[in-house]
Motif scaffolding. Structure first.
Motif, PDB file in Angstrom:
ATOM      1  N   VAL A 109      14.865   9.075   4.925  1.00 47.43           N
ATOM      2  CA  VAL A 109      15.430  10.143   5.599  1.00 47.43           C
ATOM      3  C   VAL A 109      16.697  10.017   6.284  1.00 47.43           C
ATOM      4  O   VAL A 109      16.890   8.806   6.888  1.00 47.43           O
ATOM      5  CB  VAL A 109      14.217  10.648   6.502  1.00 47.43           C
ATOM      6  CG1 VAL A 109      14.512  11.588   7.579  1.00 47.43           C
ATOM      7  CG2 VAL A 109      12.869  10.805   5.975  1.00 47.43           C
ATOM      8  N   MET A 110      17.595  10.864   6.079  1.00 48.31           N
ATOM      9  CA  MET A 110      18.964  10.779   6.821  1.00 48.31           C
ATOM     10  C   MET A 110      18.632  11.008   8.471  1.00 48.31           C
ATOM     11  O   MET A 110      18.131  11.760   8.644  1.00 48.31           O
ATOM     12  CB  MET A 110      19.999  11.800   6.084  1.00 48.31           C
ATOM     13  CG  MET A 110      20.165  11.500   4.698  1.00 48.31           C
ATOM     14  SD  MET A 110      20.800   9.790   4.466  1.00 48.31           S
ATOM     15  CE  MET A 110      22.465  10.006   5.070  1.00 48.31           C
ATOM     16  N   PRO A 111      19.311  10.403   9.092  1.00 47.72           N
ATOM     17  CA  PRO A 111      19.222  10.356  10.722  1.00 47.72           C
ATOM     18  C   PRO A 111      19.737  11.739  10.891  1.00 47.72           C
ATOM     19  O   PRO A 111      19.257  12.331  11.988  1.00 47.72           O
ATOM     20  CB  PRO A 111      20.264   9.410  11.123  1.00 47.72           C
ATOM     21  CG  PRO A 111      20.322   8.253  10.290  1.00 47.72           C
ATOM     22  CD  PRO A 111      20.360   9.038   8.729  1.00 47.72           C
ATOM     23  N   LYS A 112      20.599  12.435  10.252  1.00 47.63           N
ATOM     24  CA  LYS A 112      20.746  13.939  10.776  1.00 47.63           C
ATOM     25  C   LYS A 112      19.916  14.901  10.652  1.00 47.63           C
ATOM     26  O   LYS A 112      19.838  16.119  10.958  1.00 47.63           O
ATOM     27  CB  LYS A 112      22.237  14.382   9.907  1.00 47.63           C
ATOM     28  CG  LYS A 112      21.921  14.584   8.455  1.00 47.63           C
ATOM     29  CD  LYS A 112      23.440  15.020   7.768  1.00 47.63           C
ATOM     30  CE  LYS A 112      23.028  14.938   6.266  1.00 47.63           C
ATOM     31  NZ  LYS A 112      24.255  15.041   5.642  1.00 47.63           N
ATOM     32  N   ASP A 153       0.839  -1.148  -0.001  1.00 49.16           N
ATOM     33  CA  ASP A 153      -0.032   0.045   0.078  1.00 49.16           C
ATOM     34  C   ASP A 153       0.661   1.394   0.105  1.00 49.16           C
ATOM     35  O   ASP A 153       0.273   2.260  -0.383  1.00 49.16           O
ATOM     36  CB  ASP A 153      -1.000   0.010   1.275  1.00 49.16           C
ATOM     37  CG  ASP A 153      -1.836  -1.089   1.273  1.00 49.16           C
ATOM     38  OD1 ASP A 153      -2.198  -1.672  -0.002  1.00 49.16           O
ATOM     39  OD2 ASP A 153      -2.490  -1.428   2.336  1.00 49.16           O
ATOM     40  N   VAL A 154       2.219   1.243   0.221  1.00 55.35           N
ATOM     41  CA  VAL A 154       3.037   2.310   0.170  1.00 55.35           C
ATOM     42  C   VAL A 154       3.210   2.836  -1.199  1.00 55.35           C
ATOM     43  O   VAL A 154       3.714   2.153  -1.770  1.00 55.35           O
ATOM     44  CB  VAL A 154       4.368   1.909   1.100  1.00 55.35           C
ATOM     45  CG1 VAL A 154       5.300   3.377   1.014  1.00 55.35           C
ATOM     46  CG2 VAL A 154       4.066   1.385   2.442  1.00 55.35           C
ATOM     47  N   PRO A 155       2.984   4.177  -1.302  1.00 48.23           N
ATOM     48  CA  PRO A 155       3.462   4.653  -2.692  1.00 48.23           C
ATOM     49  C   PRO A 155       4.903   4.365  -2.984  1.00 48.23           C
ATOM     50  O   PRO A 155       5.516   4.829  -2.062  1.00 48.23           O
ATOM     51  CB  PRO A 155       2.967   6.040  -2.606  1.00 48.23           C
ATOM     52  CG  PRO A 155       1.880   6.273  -1.522  1.00 48.23           C
ATOM     53  CD  PRO A 155       2.383   4.986  -0.388  1.00 48.23           C
ATOM     54  N   SER A 156       5.080   4.339  -4.218  1.00 44.35           N
ATOM     55  CA  SER A 156       6.478   4.294  -4.764  1.00 44.35           C
ATOM     56  C   SER A 156       7.272   5.546  -4.428  1.00 44.35           C
ATOM     57  O   SER A 156       8.630   5.465  -4.120  1.00 44.35           O
ATOM     58  CB  SER A 156       6.535   3.921  -6.121  1.00 44.35           C
ATOM     59  OG  SER A 156       5.795   4.946  -7.108  1.00 44.35           O
ATOM     60  N   TRP A 157       6.726   6.770  -4.383  1.00 48.04           N
ATOM     61  CA  TRP A 157       7.269   8.089  -4.184  1.00 48.04           C
ATOM     62  C   TRP A 157       7.401   8.337  -2.676  1.00 48.04           C
ATOM     63  O   TRP A 157       8.247   9.357  -2.154  1.00 48.04           O
ATOM     64  CB  TRP A 157       6.530   9.329  -4.524  1.00 48.04           C
ATOM     65  CG  TRP A 157       5.046   9.065  -4.157  1.00 48.04           C
ATOM     66  CD1 TRP A 157       4.195   8.638  -5.032  1.00 48.04           C
ATOM     67  CD2 TRP A 157       4.553   9.765  -3.255  1.00 48.04           C
ATOM     68  NE1 TRP A 157       2.873   8.906  -4.400  1.00 48.04           N
ATOM     69  CE2 TRP A 157       3.018   9.473  -3.200  1.00 48.04           C
ATOM     70  CE3 TRP A 157       5.188  10.165  -1.871  1.00 48.04           C
ATOM     71  CZ2 TRP A 157       2.408   9.787  -1.935  1.00 48.04           C
ATOM     72  CZ3 TRP A 157       4.038  10.375  -0.776  1.00 48.04           C
ATOM     73  CH2 TRP A 157       2.747   9.989  -0.948  1.00 48.04           C
ATOM     74  N   TYR A 158       7.117   7.482  -1.868  1.00 52.84           N
ATOM     75  CA  TYR A 158       6.959   7.669  -0.459  1.00 52.84           C
ATOM     76  C   TYR A 158       8.326   7.691   0.298  1.00 52.84           C
ATOM     77  O   TYR A 158       9.140   6.597  -0.094  1.00 52.84           O
ATOM     78  CB  TYR A 158       5.915   6.694   0.475  1.00 52.84           C
ATOM     79  CG  TYR A 158       5.650   7.301   1.708  1.00 52.84           C
ATOM     80  CD1 TYR A 158       5.020   8.353   1.995  1.00 52.84           C
ATOM     81  CD2 TYR A 158       6.148   6.588   2.643  1.00 52.84           C
ATOM     82  CE1 TYR A 158       4.772   8.742   3.323  1.00 52.84           C
ATOM     83  CE2 TYR A 158       5.684   6.632   4.308  1.00 52.84           C
ATOM     84  CZ  TYR A 158       5.137   7.858   4.458  1.00 52.84           C
ATOM     85  OH  TYR A 158       4.858   8.348   5.610  1.00 52.84           O
ATOM     86  N   VAL A 159       8.895   8.497   1.210  1.00 48.18           N
ATOM     87  CA  VAL A 159      10.329   8.514   1.774  1.00 48.18           C
ATOM     88  C   VAL A 159      10.035   7.640   3.137  1.00 48.18           C
ATOM     89  O   VAL A 159       9.390   7.860   3.908  1.00 48.18           O
ATOM     90  CB  VAL A 159      10.729   9.901   1.920  1.00 48.18           C
ATOM     91  CG1 VAL A 159      11.904   9.808   2.811  1.00 48.18           C
ATOM     92  CG2 VAL A 159      10.606  10.618   0.736  1.00 48.18           C
ATOM     93  N   LEU A 160      11.250   6.777   3.139  1.00 49.21           N
ATOM     94  CA  LEU A 160      11.133   5.886   4.314  1.00 49.21           C
ATOM     95  C   LEU A 160      12.013   6.283   5.521  1.00 49.21           C
ATOM     96  O   LEU A 160      12.845   7.325   5.154  1.00 49.21           O
ATOM     97  CB  LEU A 160      11.529   4.448   3.985  1.00 49.21           C
ATOM     98  CG  LEU A 160      10.662   3.994   2.763  1.00 49.21           C
ATOM     99  CD1 LEU A 160      10.970   2.399   2.719  1.00 49.21           C
ATOM    100  CD2 LEU A 160       9.155   4.008   3.154  1.00 49.21           C
ATOM    101  N   CYS A 161      12.001   6.133   6.691  1.00 46.00           N
ATOM    102  CA  CYS A 161      12.800   6.280   7.666  1.00 46.00           C
ATOM    103  C   CYS A 161      13.263   4.996   8.290  1.00 46.00           C
ATOM    104  O   CYS A 161      12.545   4.309   8.882  1.00 46.00           O
ATOM    105  CB  CYS A 161      12.214   7.434   8.556  1.00 46.00           C
ATOM    106  SG  CYS A 161      13.244   7.649  10.089  1.00 46.00           S
ATOM    107  N   THR A 162      14.543   4.875   8.546  1.00 52.51           N
ATOM    108  CA  THR A 162      15.189   3.709   9.213  1.00 52.51           C
ATOM    109  C   THR A 162      15.910   4.185  10.463  1.00 52.51           C
ATOM    110  O   THR A 162      16.662   3.168  11.227  1.00 52.51           O
ATOM    111  CB  THR A 162      15.993   3.164   8.457  1.00 52.51           C
ATOM    112  OG1 THR A 162      17.155   4.037   8.035  1.00 52.51           O
ATOM    113  CG2 THR A 162      15.436   2.394   7.252  1.00 52.51           C
TER     114      THR A 162
END
Length: 159
Positions: free
Chosen positions: A56-59, A18-27
């Motif tokens: 998303v970058m941790p910084k 369900d997550v759109p291909s353009w969606y930015v993830l965070c780890t």
């Protein structure tokens, strides 16, 4: 919303499809906002075969805040609708709906239920139908709960 229609509840198991291909993830496992962030939830549920993604970058986490934070928000989506209007209004209304839904192709995809209608789109359609003097509720075919995935630009507008 049509009270005669059942709302299919949010799936218990997160579905990465369900997550759109353009969606930015965070780890970022150190983020204090991770338990309520949809980006983190999506990343945690990414399939094993996914090797590359925009993240998303941790910084970006500064002072316990992240400008990419996307609060988990569940909304009721609608799928499919019917054109129950008088013949004299049909052409003008279809043209208005087609313009609002970004063209003929998308109009038919929304109408068939191939594309979900957000709460904002549902309300616009209800208001549009009422602007022609109809007092009935728009008969959307089905309703279901799902997360709403935000673009960063939309998040900036709301802050």
């Amino acid at each position: 919303m049509d009270s005669n229609k059942d709302i299919k509840p949010l799936k218990r198991q997160f579905d990465f499809t369900d997550v759109p291909s353009w969606y930015v993830l965070c780890t970022n496992n150190q983020c204090p906002m991770q338990t309520s962030c949809l980006r983190f939830l999506a990343a945690q549920n990414a399939p094993d075969h996914l090797e590359i993604a925009t993240c998303v970058m941790p910084k970006t986490l500064k002072g316990g805040q992240c400008r990419w934070y996307d609060k988990r928000t569940v909304v009721v989506w609608a799928a499919g609708f019917s054109d129950c209007v008088m013949k004299k209004d049909y052409t003008a209304m279809r043209k208005g709906l087609t313009r609002y839904l970004h063209g003929v192709k998308f109009y038919y995809e929304y109408k068939r239920g191939d594309r979900p209608l957000s709460p904002e789109q549902q309300q616009w359609i209800r208001d549009f139908v009422k602007s022609y003097g109809y007092e009935w509720e728009v008969p959307f075919d089905s309703y279901y709960e799902a997360y709403i995935y935000h673009h960063l630009a939309l998040l900036k507008e709301n802050t």
